[in-house]
Scaffold this motif. Structure first.
Motif, PDB file in Angstrom:
ATOM      1  N   LEU A 346      45.771  38.164  15.236  1.00 21.11           N
ATOM      2  CA  LEU A 346      45.029  38.803  14.135  1.00 21.11           C
ATOM      3  C   LEU A 346      45.810  39.998  13.582  1.00 21.11           C
ATOM      4  CD1 LEU A 346      41.292  38.622  15.280  1.00 21.11           C
ATOM      5  CD2 LEU A 346      42.591  37.048  13.865  1.00 21.11           C
ATOM      6  N   ALA A 347      46.503  40.716  14.465  1.00 23.36           N
ATOM      7  CA  ALA A 347      47.288  41.879  14.005  1.00 23.36           C
ATOM      8  C   ALA A 347      48.380  41.413  13.041  1.00 23.36           C
ATOM      9  CB  ALA A 347      47.886  42.609  15.201  1.00 23.36           C
ATOM     10  N   ARG A 348      48.986  40.261  13.322  1.00 28.39           N
ATOM     11  CA  ARG A 348      50.042  39.763  12.417  1.00 28.39           C
ATOM     12  C   ARG A 348      49.436  39.376  11.061  1.00 28.39           C
ATOM     13  NH1 ARG A 348      52.086  37.674  17.302  1.00 28.39           N
ATOM     14  NH2 ARG A 348      51.165  35.620  16.987  1.00 28.39           N
ATOM     15  N   ARG A 349      48.247  38.759  11.105  1.00 29.47           N
ATOM     16  CA  ARG A 349      47.594  38.410   9.826  1.00 29.47           C
ATOM     17  C   ARG A 349      47.219  39.678   9.058  1.00 29.47           C
ATOM     18  NH1 ARG A 349      43.543  33.676  12.056  1.00 29.47           N
ATOM     19  NH2 ARG A 349      45.196  32.336  12.856  1.00 29.47           N
ATOM     20  N   TYR A 350      46.765  40.673   9.819  1.00 30.93           N
ATOM     21  CA  TYR A 350      46.402  41.962   9.204  1.00 30.93           C
ATOM     22  C   TYR A 350      47.608  42.555   8.471  1.00 30.93           C
ATOM     23  CZ  TYR A 350      46.070  47.102   9.477  1.00 30.93           C
ATOM     24  OH  TYR A 350      46.124  48.451   9.206  1.00 30.93           O
ATOM     25  N   ARG A 351      48.784  42.528   9.150  1.00 29.22           N
ATOM     26  CA  ARG A 351      49.981  43.103   8.512  1.00 29.22           C
ATOM     27  C   ARG A 351      50.396  42.279   7.295  1.00 29.22           C
ATOM     28  NH1 ARG A 351      50.385  47.096  11.377  1.00 29.22           N
ATOM     29  NH2 ARG A 351      50.031  46.900  13.588  1.00 29.22           N
ATOM     30  N   ALA A 352      50.305  40.960   7.438  1.00 23.97           N
ATOM     31  CA  ALA A 352      50.668  40.095   6.303  1.00 23.97           C
ATOM     32  C   ALA A 352      49.750  40.408   5.110  1.00 23.97           C
ATOM     33  CB  ALA A 352      50.539  38.626   6.699  1.00 23.97           C
ATOM     34  N   LEU A 353      48.479  40.632   5.393  1.00 20.47           N
ATOM     35  CA  LEU A 353      47.545  40.915   4.299  1.00 20.47           C
ATOM     36  C   LEU A 353      47.839  42.277   3.673  1.00 20.47           C
ATOM     37  CD1 LEU A 353      45.069  40.061   2.662  1.00 20.47           C
ATOM     38  CD2 LEU A 353      43.618  41.111   4.404  1.00 20.47           C
ATOM     39  N   ARG A 354      48.095  43.258   4.509  1.00 19.32           N
ATOM     40  CA  ARG A 354      48.420  44.601   3.975  1.00 19.32           C
ATOM     41  C   ARG A 354      49.611  44.510   3.023  1.00 19.32           C
ATOM     42  NH1 ARG A 354      45.691  48.880   6.377  1.00 19.32           N
ATOM     43  NH2 ARG A 354      46.435  50.030   4.600  1.00 19.32           N
ATOM     44  N   GLU A 355      50.659  43.798   3.507  1.00 20.57           N
ATOM     45  CA  GLU A 355      51.874  43.691   2.678  1.00 20.57           C
ATOM     46  C   GLU A 355      51.571  42.981   1.370  1.00 20.57           C
ATOM     47  OE1 GLU A 355      54.919  41.901   5.129  1.00 20.57           O
ATOM     48  OE2 GLU A 355      54.637  43.526   6.597  1.00 20.57           O
ATOM     49  N   PHE A 370      41.243  49.614   5.385  1.00 24.96           N
ATOM     50  CA  PHE A 370      40.952  48.675   6.484  1.00 24.96           C
ATOM     51  C   PHE A 370      42.061  48.755   7.530  1.00 24.96           C
ATOM     52  CE2 PHE A 370      43.691  44.850   5.726  1.00 24.96           C
ATOM     53  CZ  PHE A 370      44.262  45.214   4.517  1.00 24.96           C
ATOM     54  N   ASN A 371      41.690  48.594   8.787  1.00 29.82           N
ATOM     55  CA  ASN A 371      42.660  48.723   9.885  1.00 29.82           C
ATOM     56  C   ASN A 371      42.245  47.958  11.131  1.00 29.82           C
ATOM     57  OD1 ASN A 371      40.549  50.220  10.896  1.00 29.82           O
ATOM     58  ND2 ASN A 371      41.496  52.212  10.542  1.00 29.82           N
ATOM     59  N   SER A 372      41.172  47.159  11.055  1.00 30.14           N
ATOM     60  CA  SER A 372      40.642  46.570  12.293  1.00 30.14           C
ATOM     61  C   SER A 372      39.650  45.457  11.949  1.00 30.14           C
ATOM     62  CB  SER A 372      39.925  47.657  13.093  1.00 30.14           C
ATOM     63  OG  SER A 372      38.965  48.297  12.277  1.00 30.14           O
ATOM     64  N   GLY A 373      39.217  44.747  12.969  1.00 33.34           N
ATOM     65  CA  GLY A 373      38.198  43.715  12.779  1.00 33.34           C
ATOM     66  C   GLY A 373      38.763  42.443  12.193  1.00 33.34           C
ATOM     67  N   CYS A 374      38.001  41.807  11.343  1.00 35.59           N
ATOM     68  CA  CYS A 374      38.355  40.478  10.825  1.00 35.59           C
ATOM     69  C   CYS A 374      38.467  40.436   9.307  1.00 35.59           C
ATOM     70  CB  CYS A 374      37.261  39.487  11.237  1.00 35.59           C
ATOM     71  SG  CYS A 374      37.296  39.106  12.995  1.00 35.59           S
ATOM     72  N   PHE A 375      38.156  41.545   8.631  1.00 35.52           N
ATOM     73  CA  PHE A 375      37.964  41.480   7.179  1.00 35.52           C
ATOM     74  C   PHE A 375      38.701  42.583   6.426  1.00 35.52           C
ATOM     75  CE2 PHE A 375      34.027  40.432   9.482  1.00 35.52           C
ATOM     76  CZ  PHE A 375      33.971  39.072   9.210  1.00 35.52           C
ATOM     77  N   ALA A 376      38.858  42.314   5.121  1.00 39.89           N
ATOM     78  CA  ALA A 376      39.232  43.369   4.178  1.00 39.89           C
ATOM     79  C   ALA A 376      38.328  43.211   2.973  1.00 39.89           C
ATOM     80  CB  ALA A 376      40.692  43.235   3.769  1.00 39.89           C
ATOM     81  N   LEU A 377      38.024  44.343   2.349  1.00 40.86           N
ATOM     82  CA  LEU A 377      37.108  44.308   1.213  1.00 40.86           C
ATOM     83  C   LEU A 377      37.854  44.811  -0.024  1.00 40.86           C
ATOM     84  CD1 LEU A 377      34.073  43.580   0.955  1.00 40.86           C
ATOM     85  CD2 LEU A 377      33.613  46.027   0.938  1.00 40.86           C
ATOM     86  N   LEU A 378      37.801  44.015  -1.090  1.00 46.96           N
ATOM     87  CA  LEU A 378      38.507  44.378  -2.320  1.00 46.96           C
ATOM     88  C   LEU A 378      37.517  44.844  -3.376  1.00 46.96           C
ATOM     89  CD1 LEU A 378      40.794  41.215  -2.602  1.00 46.96           C
ATOM     90  CD2 LEU A 378      41.216  43.355  -1.341  1.00 46.96           C
ATOM     91  N   GLU A 379      37.859  45.958  -4.003  1.00 47.63           N
ATOM     92  CA  GLU A 379      37.024  46.429  -5.113  1.00 47.63           C
ATOM     93  C   GLU A 379      37.594  45.863  -6.408  1.00 47.63           C
ATOM     94  OE1 GLU A 379      35.028  50.572  -6.670  1.00 47.63           O
ATOM     95  OE2 GLU A 379      37.025  50.614  -5.804  1.00 47.63           O
ATOM     96  N   LEU A 380      36.721  45.322  -7.236  1.00 46.68           N
ATOM     97  CA  LEU A 380      37.146  44.729  -8.510  1.00 46.68           C
ATOM     98  C   LEU A 380      37.048  45.761  -9.628  1.00 46.68           C
ATOM     99  CD1 LEU A 380      35.234  41.324  -8.199  1.00 46.68           C
ATOM    100  CD2 LEU A 380      37.589  41.852  -7.549  1.00 46.68           C
ATOM    101  N   PRO A 381      37.767  45.526 -10.736  1.00 45.60           N
ATOM    102  CA  PRO A 381      37.687  46.478 -11.853  1.00 45.60           C
ATOM    103  C   PRO A 381      36.261  46.553 -12.410  1.00 45.60           C
ATOM    104  CG  PRO A 381      39.427  44.840 -12.194  1.00 45.60           C
ATOM    105  CD  PRO A 381      38.679  44.410 -10.988  1.00 45.60           C
ATOM    106  N   GLU A 382      35.946  47.717 -12.968  1.00 46.65           N
ATOM    107  CA  GLU A 382      34.619  47.886 -13.582  1.00 46.65           C
ATOM    108  C   GLU A 382      34.392  46.816 -14.626  1.00 46.65           C
ATOM    109  OE1 GLU A 382      32.908  51.671 -14.812  1.00 46.65           O
ATOM    110  OE2 GLU A 382      34.245  52.522 -13.257  1.00 46.65           O
ATOM    111  N   GLY A 383      33.159  46.344 -14.704  1.00 46.02           N
ATOM    112  CA  GLY A 383      32.832  45.326 -15.714  1.00 46.02           C
ATOM    113  C   GLY A 383      32.927  43.915 -15.148  1.00 46.02           C
TER     114      GLY A 383
END
Ligand SMILES: Cc1ncc(COP(=O)(O)O)c(C=O)c1O
Length: 437
Positions: A346-355, A370-383
């Protein structure tokens, strides 16, 4: 207040409520009406436990050979024949509180060695973390009770605390301005009338954000909770579903439960954790509920009695076969190394996602920290509408993510292969771009 059964017979829960009041008036104040009424009845499981080991035991409705061994169907017995655990225990009822050896092992596995760590009970076995949370809600949440939760949060909290128990979800804007702000927990608590009991749900590492606080953020969080408890009885529910899944060296891995137990007599913490993610045993439905008191104290027994009453009234008893599997797994010498290997995947997937996210266009998506767990949350542009983007990703980009309305998308990188992550991010980016144009 509990109604007495008659002028001469007190309510059956009176004695254990008195034990609770003696140990902690705040704990008594935090109990829901149902929590106050609940007491483990001295009926079949209780009487069967007392008869265990007797020459003639005609107490419980289990079908046995008359000597305590299940009269197993050969076809069923073959299914458990490879199990290293106790086959008989796997096919009979579990004790309502769970298998004692599993409870001891789980406690030993999690309890920090530091003498400063909070006291902790022998964990009760529950049917998955959701069930543990539902029991906590039954015990401590009444209609209208404030349940303070950092936003965004795992949606099932709404069903567990608000829908089932009538609790009032109070959002805490802890990720305001793109950083973790522990003080944000104080404002909604301080806005409540002084003395009113309240609940706080802490899920770290978190779902859906995937964040765990740094050491100094943890200090501030503990301070904020202690400050809030100076004004009211406060129950802090530590939902440690993703315990141990931390990928940065400077982020503490230990649950905050171990710090919260003894900071203020009006602050009570409960810990819910389990095999679901920690042992990657999703279908097993084995989790644990721990109270901040040492085993065998009157207050601990009182809380166990209430929990067992409610557990018996809902799932009956925890699943025996999964407990045998979990126990046999935990008894293997190499299991902690295997758990570590999963963390590293999971740590390798985490790094791949960060990059991949660092290369993405910040005008289209901005990850929350984000730095842990299983997820990352993306904020979308307004509108933009998260649900519309999700549907477009499904329809045009062959890609599924979860919408967290109004403007967030959750990526479960725990279920995406490392090498697929860059492509996943480009598709998400393309989907957002298409929806923006
Ligand atoms: C934050 C959180 N708590 C609890 C649970 C429930 O765990 P379980 O599947 O053991 O009921 C989950 C599962 O996704 C979760 O994300």
């Amino acid at each position: 207040m509990l109604a007495a059964m008659s002028a001469t017979t007190p309510h059956p829960a009176q004695a254990i409520n008195d034990d609770i009041a003696r140990a902690s008036p705040a704990l008594l104040a935090l109990l829901s009406e149902l929590g106050r009424e609940a007491v483990y009845p001295p009926d079949i499981p209780h009487q069967a436990a007392q008869a265990r080991g007797k020459r003639f035991n005609a107490t419980i409705g289990q079908i046995t050979d008359g000597h305590g061994r299940v009269l197993a169907l050969p076809s069923l017995e073959r299914q458990v024949s490879g199990l290293e655990g106790d086959h008989n225990a796997a096919l009979l009822y579990s004790p309502i509180e769970g298998r004692e050896s599993l409870r001891r092992r789980w406690r030993g596995r999690h309890r920090p060695s530091s003498p400063a760590a909070s006291p902790s009970s022998l964990p009760l076995v529950v049917a998955g973390l959701t069930h543990g949370l539902a029991l906590v809600a039954d015990l401590f949440c009444d209609r209208g009770r404030a349940v303070v939760v950092p936003v965004p949060f795992w949606g099932n909290y709404r069903q567990i605390f608000a829908l089932r128990r009538g609790g009032r979800i109070v959002p805490a804007d802890i990720y305001r301005a793109g950083r973790f702000d522990p003080a944000a927990l104080r404002a909604p608590l301080d806005a409540l009338p002084e003395g009113e009991p309240a609940l706080v749900l802490l899920n770290l590492p978190s779902n859906p954000v995937g964040y765990s606080p740094t050491a100094s953020e943890s200090d501030h969080l503990v301070e904020a909770l202690a400050g809030a408890a100076a004004r009211r009885p406060l129950l802090v529910v530590c939902d440690d579903a993703y315990a141990g899944l931390v990928y940065e060296d400077d982020i503490p891995r230990e649950s905050l439960f171990w710090r919260l137990g003894s900071i203020d007599e009006r602050l009570l913490a409960v810990k819910i954790d389990g095999c679901t993610k920690e042992l990657v045993f999703f279908g097993g439905r084995v989790a644990f509920l721990t109270f901040p008191f040492e085993p065998d104290l009157p207050v601990t027994r009182a809380l166990e009695s209430k929990t067992k009453c409610l557990l018996r009234a809902s799932v009956g008893s925890p699943v025996a076969v999964s407990q045998e599997i979990a126990l046999a797994t935990l008894e293997h010498a190499g299991v902690e190394a295997e758990i570590e290997q999963v963390r590293q995947v999971l740590a390798r997937r985490y790094r791949a996602l960060r990059e991949a996210l660092e290369r993405a266009d910040p005008r289209l998506l901005r990850p929350l920290p984000f730095n842990s767990g299983c997820f990352a949350l993306l904020e979308l542009p307004e509108g933009l509408d998260a649900e519309a983007v999700r549907l477009r990703l499904l329809a045009e980009f062959d890609t599924g993510v979860v919408a967290s309305p109004p403007r967030h998308l959750r990526i479960a990188y725990c279920s995406v292969a490392e090498e697929a992550i860059p492509e996943l991010v480009s598709r998400i980016e393309a989907g957002i771009a298409a929806e923006s144009s």
